[in-house]
Scaffold this motif. Sequence first.
Motif, PDB file in Angstrom:
ATOM      1  N   ILE A 135      -0.566  23.937   2.642  1.00 37.00           N
ATOM      2  CA  ILE A 135      -1.940  23.453   2.789  1.00 37.00           C
ATOM      3  C   ILE A 135      -2.194  22.267   1.871  1.00 37.00           C
ATOM      4  N   THR A 136      -1.721  22.366   0.627  1.00 39.74           N
ATOM      5  CA  THR A 136      -1.900  21.264  -0.326  1.00 39.74           C
ATOM      6  C   THR A 136      -1.245  19.990   0.194  1.00 39.74           C
ATOM      7  N   SER A 137      -0.007  20.117   0.666  1.00 38.85           N
ATOM      8  CA  SER A 137       0.733  18.967   1.189  1.00 38.85           C
ATOM      9  C   SER A 137       0.059  18.408   2.439  1.00 38.85           C
ATOM     10  N   LEU A 138      -0.381  19.293   3.333  1.00 40.27           N
ATOM     11  CA  LEU A 138      -1.030  18.851   4.563  1.00 40.27           C
ATOM     12  C   LEU A 138      -2.308  18.074   4.262  1.00 40.27           C
ATOM     13  N   CYS A 139      -3.121  18.584   3.351  1.00 42.50           N
ATOM     14  CA  CYS A 139      -4.371  17.899   3.013  1.00 42.50           C
ATOM     15  C   CYS A 139      -4.113  16.527   2.398  1.00 42.50           C
TER      16      CYS A 139
ATOM     17  N   GLY B 189      -4.616  11.047   2.457  1.00 39.22           N
ATOM     18  CA  GLY B 189      -3.984   9.969   1.707  1.00 39.22           C
ATOM     19  C   GLY B 189      -4.225  10.050   0.217  1.00 39.22           C
ATOM     20  N   VAL B 190      -4.929  11.109  -0.219  1.00 43.31           N
ATOM     21  CA  VAL B 190      -5.175  11.316  -1.653  1.00 43.31           C
ATOM     22  C   VAL B 190      -4.881  12.772  -1.983  1.00 43.31           C
ATOM     23  N   GLY B 191      -4.664  13.047  -3.241  1.00 46.17           N
ATOM     24  CA  GLY B 191      -4.406  14.418  -3.656  1.00 46.17           C
ATOM     25  C   GLY B 191      -5.665  15.263  -3.507  1.00 46.17           C
TER      26      GLY B 191
END
Length: 342
Positions: free
Chosen positions: A154-158, A163-165
């Motif tokens: 989920i973190t990577s997908l978001c 385009g931002v963390g």
Amino acid sequence: MSLWRERDERYIIAHEFPAAIIELATSRDISIDKLLRGTGIFWEDYLSGELRIKPDQCLQLLLNIRRLLPEKDTAFLLGHRLYPGNFGTALNTVWFSCDLADAIDNFTCHQASLTPLLFARKSVDTEYLYLHWQNNIACGEHFSFLLEMMMTAITSLCSHLTGVGAQWEYLIPGDIDAPEQYQVNFGAKVHAKQHIAAMRIPRQFLSTPCQYANNTSSTIARNQYQKQQQGTATLGFVAYIDECIRNAEAQQLSLETLAEQLSMSPATLKRKLKKHNTSFQHRYDTVRKELVIDWLTRQQLSIDEIAQRLHFHDSRNLRRAFKRWTGALPSAIKTRTSLEPL
């Protein structure tokens, strides 16, 4: 139409969720024969793009990769590989979302394909949006591994979408085995020794636009997915039972009343729960624990109010039950005004 999916049904599409496991193994030159040992999966069937497997086969695949790649970063590596993957219309609904809030909504609506082993339950309060991670089927010893995998995914997908963390925080039950991996993959906002498994994000970040936003493509993908999934259940049996218990908070539920609600005998319900390595009492206590924590920490209800809601004789009985469930008294949870980072 069945209301739920069971662990001995073939509903997990092999080239979707399991593909991340297989691709990581092949990238590390692990023998396919070793990876597929005991799963009942044949390589030729997997390559056909039409294979559906049971949750038990998927769990055996997880067991194999954990034995063949015992490093502490394996779950995180799998999470980074999971999306976009080959999920077709299910992920397209997320990929073309207009903003982060829309993306999370689309993810939870189509999670039957995107996360078949864990269930992501969304809740929102005045400050945060939460994703609570729970068993969809009974994952047993693999729950923590899957939790690391799905939180990473989920973190990577978001991050890919915006385009931002993404500004997620992570609530991890119990101790953390490899804190350095959490810090590398999640940053500083990791909170261990929690009584829930969840990730949360401040609501002000939900309006962050997605860089691939396309309302027409997202709508088409949603319509296509609904046609593909028409007549199929969206929840695993364990998640379905938990939702029944959660939705029945106003009444004192029992095995017998739940069985009647599900149009089956108590004996049949017991057998199904046993098949999923759980019991009614365990599910009942798990959901009530989650409700108590939510009402204490987010709604600031009193112990007396919660005891009444959950049909405890008095607050003393609730305190005793909560200590049995968590090892702590409710007052210890309620007075924790801030979370200590890892």
